[in-house]
Write a protein that holds these residues in place. Structure first.
Motif, short mmCIF file in Angstrom:
data_model
loop_
_atom_site.label_atom_id
_atom_site.label_comp_id
_atom_site.label_asym_id
_atom_site.label_seq_id
_atom_site.Cartn_x
_atom_site.Cartn_y
_atom_site.Cartn_z
N CYS A 16 -6.39 -8.31 -7.82
CA CYS A 16 -7.07 -8.88 -7.11
C CYS A 16 -7.67 -8.41 -5.38
CB CYS A 16 -6.81 -10.86 -6.51
SG CYS A 16 -7.65 -11.44 -8.41
N GLY A 17 -6.68 -7.75 -5.46
CA GLY A 17 -6.31 -7.37 -3.73
C GLY A 17 -7.01 -6.04 -3.35
N LYS A 18 -7.35 -5.58 -2.80
CA LYS A 18 -7.34 -4.27 -1.55
C LYS A 18 -6.35 -3.54 -1.86
CE LYS A 18 -11.13 -6.58 1.04
NZ LYS A 18 -11.65 -6.83 2.43
N GLN A 19 -5.30 -3.67 -2.46
CA GLN A 19 -3.67 -2.72 -2.30
C GLN A 19 -4.55 -0.98 -2.45
OE1 GLN A 19 -0.48 -4.45 -3.28
NE2 GLN A 19 -1.04 -6.38 -2.94
N LYS A 20 -4.30 -0.29 -1.27
CA LYS A 20 -3.51 0.90 -1.76
C LYS A 20 -2.29 1.56 -1.37
CE LYS A 20 -9.01 0.70 0.71
NZ LYS A 20 -8.76 1.33 2.19
N GLY A 21 -2.05 2.74 -1.90
CA GLY A 21 -1.15 3.72 -1.39
C GLY A 21 -0.19 3.49 -2.64
N ASP A 22 0.87 3.39 -1.72
CA ASP A 22 2.15 3.82 -3.07
C ASP A 22 2.45 2.81 -4.43
OD1 ASP A 22 4.20 3.74 -4.66
OD2 ASP A 22 5.27 4.78 -2.73
N CYS A 88 -2.43 -5.71 6.54
CA CYS A 88 -1.19 -4.55 6.84
C CYS A 88 -1.02 -3.32 6.28
CB CYS A 88 -0.88 -5.22 6.92
SG CYS A 88 -0.38 -6.97 8.22
N TYR A 89 -0.76 -2.03 7.17
CA TYR A 89 -0.57 -1.36 6.41
C TYR A 89 1.21 -0.55 6.98
CZ TYR A 89 -1.09 3.99 5.29
OH TYR A 89 -1.69 4.76 5.30
N LEU A 90 1.90 -0.38 5.80
CA LEU A 90 3.69 0.16 5.72
C LEU A 90 3.66 1.34 5.90
CD1 LEU A 90 3.48 -3.88 5.59
CD2 LEU A 90 5.81 -2.85 4.37
N MET A 91 4.20 1.87 6.12
CA MET A 91 4.10 3.55 6.29
C MET A 91 5.41 4.17 6.85
SD MET A 91 1.20 4.49 9.59
CE MET A 91 1.08 6.21 8.84
N PHE A 92 5.94 4.38 5.64
CA PHE A 92 8.29 4.80 5.69
C PHE A 92 7.60 6.45 6.20
CE2 PHE A 92 7.24 1.06 3.05
CZ PHE A 92 8.67 0.33 3.48
N VAL A 99 6.41 10.19 4.15
CA VAL A 99 6.56 10.18 3.03
C VAL A 99 6.00 9.28 1.85
CG1 VAL A 99 8.87 10.96 3.02
CG2 VAL A 99 8.40 8.85 3.45
N THR A 100 5.82 7.62 2.14
CA THR A 100 4.99 6.91 1.15
C THR A 100 4.46 5.93 2.45
OG1 THR A 100 5.40 5.68 -0.80
CG2 THR A 100 6.78 4.72 0.54
N SER A 101 3.41 5.02 1.50
CA SER A 101 2.64 4.14 2.81
C SER A 101 2.05 2.98 1.69
CB SER A 101 1.34 4.86 3.58
OG SER A 101 0.33 5.18 2.50
N ALA A 102 1.51 2.13 1.75
CA ALA A 102 0.20 1.11 0.81
C ALA A 102 0.11 -0.01 1.84
CB ALA A 102 1.85 0.25 -0.29
N VAL A 103 -0.85 -0.51 1.62
CA VAL A 103 -1.96 -1.39 2.26
C VAL A 103 -1.31 -3.08 1.10
CG1 VAL A 103 -4.36 -2.31 2.40
CG2 VAL A 103 -3.79 0.39 3.14
N PHE A 104 -1.31 -3.82 1.84
CA PHE A 104 -1.20 -4.98 1.81
C PHE A 104 -2.44 -5.69 1.95
CE2 PHE A 104 2.93 -3.12 1.06
CZ PHE A 104 2.97 -3.75 -0.38
#
Length: 148
Positions: A16-22, A88-92, A99-104
């Motif tokens: 259901c979400g717009k989750q992008k990334g890892d 929100c966007y998490l960036m590691f 090295v990795t990131s994801a949208v929540f």
């Protein structure tokens, strides 16, 4: 039963979400929220080697970037966090390398309370050992993550 609920919750968030990334990061977060009681330990995420975490919330703009974020402008733009107040966007980072990131999507997992700023209004990262955050379940589908 708890295992089935965890799987259903994770599938629902992804479907259901717009989750992008890892997807490993997204699965880690979603699973920990369901299984843990009140504390999300991002410091336990070990799929990649990392030492800094940035949390970009709604209304982030380029004036808020420090040097590390500025070199990753394209990734930030692609995340949608600059234009969509629902994510929100998490960036590691390991050193200066993303090295990795994801949208929540905030309606499911809201990290917006974690965005923090320096005295000159630049977004500040969390050190890995400090990436431990309390959370609460607001309703059947939403978790809100807070600073200690």
């Amino acid at each position: 039963m708890k295992k089935i609920l965890t799987i259903v919750f994770c599938l629902l968030l992804v479907a259901c979400g717009k989750q992008k990334g890892d997807s490993a990061l997204q699965t880690f977060v979603n699973t920990k929220l369901v299984k843990q009681k009140g504390t999300l330990r991002l410091s336990d995420f070990k799929e990649v080697k990392w030492d800094k975490l940035y949390v970009l919330g709604p209304y982030t703009n380029e004036k808020m970037y420090d040097a590390r974020l500025a070199t990753n402008k394209k990734a930030i733009i692609d995340s949608g966090v600059l234009t969509d107040d629902g994510v929100c966007y998490l960036m590691f980072f390991d050193g200066n390398n993303l090295v990795t990131s994801a949208v929540f999507e905030r309606r499911f997992v809201d990290f917006s309370y974690l965005t923090r700023f320096s005295h000159n209004m630049k977004i500040e990262p969390y050190d890995k050992d400090k990436a431990i955050f309390p959370f609460e379940k607001r309703n059947k589908l939403q978790y809100v993550i807070f600073q200690l």
